[in-house]
Motif scaffolding. Structure first.
Motif, PDB file in Angstrom:
ATOM      1  N   GLU A  16       0.826  -1.205   0.000  1.00  0.00           N
ATOM      2  CA  GLU A  16       0.000   0.000   0.000  1.00  0.00           C
ATOM      3  C   GLU A  16       0.866   1.263   0.000  1.00  0.00           C
ATOM      4  O   GLU A  16       0.665   2.164  -0.813  1.00  0.00           O
ATOM      5  CB  GLU A  16      -0.922  -0.006   1.231  1.00  0.00           C
ATOM      6  N   LYS A  66       2.664   1.730  -3.327  1.00  0.00           N
ATOM      7  CA  LYS A  66       1.853   1.492  -4.537  1.00  0.00           C
ATOM      8  C   LYS A  66       2.523   0.444  -5.442  1.00  0.00           C
ATOM      9  O   LYS A  66       2.780   0.655  -6.630  1.00  0.00           O
ATOM     10  CB  LYS A  66       1.655   2.790  -5.312  1.00  0.00           C
ATOM     11  N   HIS A  98      -3.169  -1.073  -6.655  1.00  0.00           N
ATOM     12  CA  HIS A  98      -2.105  -0.969  -7.661  1.00  0.00           C
ATOM     13  C   HIS A  98      -1.504  -2.327  -8.011  1.00  0.00           C
ATOM     14  O   HIS A  98      -0.779  -2.460  -8.991  1.00  0.00           O
ATOM     15  CB  HIS A  98      -0.989  -0.048  -7.152  1.00  0.00           C
TER      16      HIS A  98
END
Ligand code: COA
Length: 684
Positions: A342, A345, A380
């Motif tokens: 996270e 990304k 992502h």
């Protein structure tokens, strides 16, 4: 299944490898462009045997580090982040741009040159997962030197073996590694101890001091130097070194991998083929195209996965690599990987099934993943790559569901199969197959459907076949030996460091030079997917590391009461397998396991510790020529761990004394029905 772009690319690479790879070579900057992709030749060994050989880009000259760093700075991408370092164990985070990386690498290369390193010399790297390790590796390569990175968890004896075998002139090291929640582990005793044991004495040892545990008393008279002081001095004097191009077939690095005997094999990676093959694979398989894309490979720089996908491949692409110092669990918890995905990304994430098993054990309902996923933090992520050992279908299916729910459109789990010898995945599923023919075409195709339990389809250039023991191809769907046709794809090795004879004996001799023997068994199914089932019995896969059973047996037989031992893998719920010994003695001394593990730790390292042993006379079956039938023992042990004590294991007709099999079965039965064995069985 109708053909997919991945099938077309594969076809092209096998039908006309010269054309295919010449085109891929154009994606890189060459000092001297190769006029042809490969040349076949014949190598004659001292023993008189001749075998077919091949050279990639024979007249090409290249600098891998120019392609990994300077090229991107010159193209205006100097401000792009090259490395993100995330170290929960030292509470540190750092971002290094391509421009900074260029400066640091050029300066350290200048230092190394002043310390006597020249093109063709070997530099041994024994480092934890810190940016200095990558800078050290790249600085050696910048000079055209050959690096040999040794995993920080290996013992002084293993390190000594590698210093000697590589002929290291210089060692790059640090004052300590930080081993998960265990904290700092001083490297000084390992490094000094190994130099003492080795007959090759490196002239310099550069030490990166880490404040949590300093290298005490840097001894100049022993060639020890404070790395940072040298770099500061070089910076103040403006000392830097330029990229030194090398011949395509010159070595970039040596990586040691477990062999049949205790002595590790030095796989030599050649500069040109490595760069071309990795550049293709990082885009094609991993979908990492360039600036803006982020690859997180949770491996160690000591393993081939770390060499390829922490260091070289993402940098060749001009993308961002995440360097992680920590463990999947316990640093501080089972959310660490998902936090990293996270926070940075991450687009492609590479780990080993073992790590996911460790996470599942701590977070049985995947609450950490689900929580970040629900908040949109994992969107992502395009693919999760798994390798290092066989991925069981249940783990693949579980993560595929999580990815489909929370990650990028079409996000997929990609099981891939490879080895130190291959340098990049021999099988897998391509995320960006459109780019195999045209690197400017970044069209996302729907990847081929996954088949949990299979490691995907062959990658470009890897002519994967399944053959019987005579080397004849067998029909689809049947189990056999997995082999490769020649030439081995460009990232693959073409020899062992200073040991052509062993290269031939270990990989080509078994099938008369026609195929490369991978040592793995498995099958190719009707759709062309490869299923890798088991390794030949001289290597076991423990927590995604390949360990030599021969080396473990050697350590066991240093015990004065033991003359004979056979090591096999026993199933383990987290690590896949752990080493297990059959020992041919009647009375096991008290505390034998502890004693044997101390010996194994000293001669190999803690990762090879035994999970258990059985001691009884006459339980090690052999062939008439004296070869230990480890496979038979492994089957008996596996059957026993499932409670199938009566099941007959397979053994060859050349077995010396069939009654030994019966004795081994009895010993396994009594092991699992009492004491330690009963506890192990309950956990499986
Ligand atoms: N330096 C020093 N010691 C090390 C070490 C290192 N770099 N790496 C491992 N060790 C030690 C461990 O501390 C442990 O010692 P101990 O027996 O005294 O506790 C021993 O070696 C075994 O380590 P490991 O096999 O890593 O087991 P673990 O219980 O510490 O951790 C996992 C289990 C699953 C978390 C760990 O094996 C793991 O992260 N595996 C994934 C591996 C991976 O990603 N490989 C990538 C290959 S593609």
């Amino acid at each position: 299944m109708p053909p997919h772009p991945q099938d077309h690319a594969y076809e092209a690479s096998i039908t006309d490898p010269a054309k295919f790879w010449a085109r891929q070579a154009q994606q890189l900057t060459w000092h001297n462009s190769p006029s042809t992709a490969f040349r076949k030749s014949t190598r004659k060994l001292k023993s008189g045997v001749s075998h077919d050989a091949w050279t990639w880009f024979p007249d090409g000259e290249i600098s891998t580090t120019y392609n990994c760093i300077d090229r991107h700075v010159e193209a205006g991408n100097g401000e792009t982040t090259a490395i993100i370092w995330d170290s929960p164990v030292s509470n540190s985070k750092e971002k290094i741009s391509y421009a900074q990386l260029q400066k640091e690498v050029a300066t350290l290369a200048g230092v190394l040159r002043e310390e006597g390193v020249e093109k063709g010399d070997t530099v041994l790297v024994y480092m934890p997962m810190i940016p200095a390790a990558l800078i050290g590796i790249l600085a050696s390569a910048r000079l055209g030197a050959i690096h040999a990175v040794v995993f920080g968890g290996f013992s002084a004896a293993s390190l000594a073996q590698r210093i000697e075998a590589s002929g290291a002139k210089v060692i790059l090291t640090a004052s300590c590694g930080i081993e998960g929640a265990k904290g700092p582990q001083a490297y000084q005793p390992m490094v000094r101890g190994s130099i003492e044991q080795s007959s090759v004495k490196p002239s310099r040892v550069l030490i990166w001091q880490r404040e949590m545990s300093l290298w005490d008393n840097v001894k100049k008279e022993n060639g020890e130097r404070d790395w940072r002081e040298l770099v500061e001095s070089a910076k103040s004097r403006g000392v830097q070194a330029d990229n030194v191009p090398v011949k395509s077939s010159d070595g970039l690095y040596i990586i040691y991998t477990s062999g049949t005997t205790g002595l590790p094999k030095g796989v030599l990676r050649e500069a040109g083929g490595h760069a071309v093959g990795l550049n293709l694979s990082v885009r094609y398989l991993f979908g990492i195209r360039g600036p803006g894309d982020v690859l997180f490979t949770a491996s160690d720089i000591g393993w081939v996965v770390g060499h390829s996908y922490i260091i070289y491949a993402p940098l060749l692409a001009g993308a961002t690599t995440v360097l992680f110092e920590g463990k999947p669990v316990g640093t501080p918890n089972a959310d660490t990987f998902w936090r990293i995905l996270e926070e940075y990304k991450v687009n492609s994430f590479f780990t080993a099934p073992t790590a996911l098993r460790a996470i599942r054990k701590e977070d049985t309902k995947n609450e950490f993943f689900e929580k970040r996923g629900r908040n949109g933090g994992l969107k992502h992520l395009r693919a999760l790559y798994l390798a290092g050992e066989r991925s069981e279908p249940s783990i693949v299916t579980m993560y595929q569901e999580l990815l489909s729910k929370h990650c990028a459109k079409n996000a997929t789990v990609i099981d891939n199969w490879w080895s130190s010898e291959s340098g990049s995945p021999m099988t897998g599923l391509a995320l960006l197959p459109g780019t195999a023919h045209d690197f400017n075409d970044h069209t996302w195709h729907q990847p081929l459907a996954i088949k949990p339990g299979s490691a995907g389809k062959p990658s470009p250039g890897f002519d994967v076949r399944v053959v019987d023991d005579e080397g004849k191809e067998i029909k689809k769907g049947s189990m056999g030996n997995i082999v490769l046709g020649l030439p081995f794809a460009p990232t693959g090795f073409t020899t062992l460091w200073r040991d052509e004879e062993r290269f031939y004996k270990s990989y080509l001799k078994r099938f008369d030079g026609k195929w490369i023997d991978t040592g793995d068994a498995g099958m190719i199914d009707e759709d062309g997917y490869v299923h890798v089932m088991s390794r030949a019995d001289d290597i076991i896969n423990v927590a995604a590391h390949r360990l030599s059973t021969g080396a473990i047996e050697q350590a066991i037989t240093t015990h004065p009461a033991i003359t004979e031992a056979a090591c096999v893998g026993i199933p383990d719920p987290m690590k896949g397998h752990v080493p297990f010994a059959f020992i041919a003695i009647s009375d096991a001394p008290a505390d034998l396991l502890k004693d044997l593990n101390a010996r194994i730790r000293e001669s190999i390292g803690p990762i090879a510790s035994l999970g258990g042993f059985i001691a009884a006379p006459g339980i090690i079956p052999k062939t008439r020529s004296g070869k230990t039938l480890r496979r038979t023992l492994r089957e008996i042990l596996e059957n026993g761990s499932n409670g199938n004590f009566e099941k007959e294991p397979s053994f060859p007709s050349t077995i010396e004394d069939v009654s030994v099999v019966g004795k081994a079965k009895e010993a396994v039965k009594s092991y699992f029905e009492t004491g330690e064995g009963k506890k192990i069985k309950a956990k499986l």
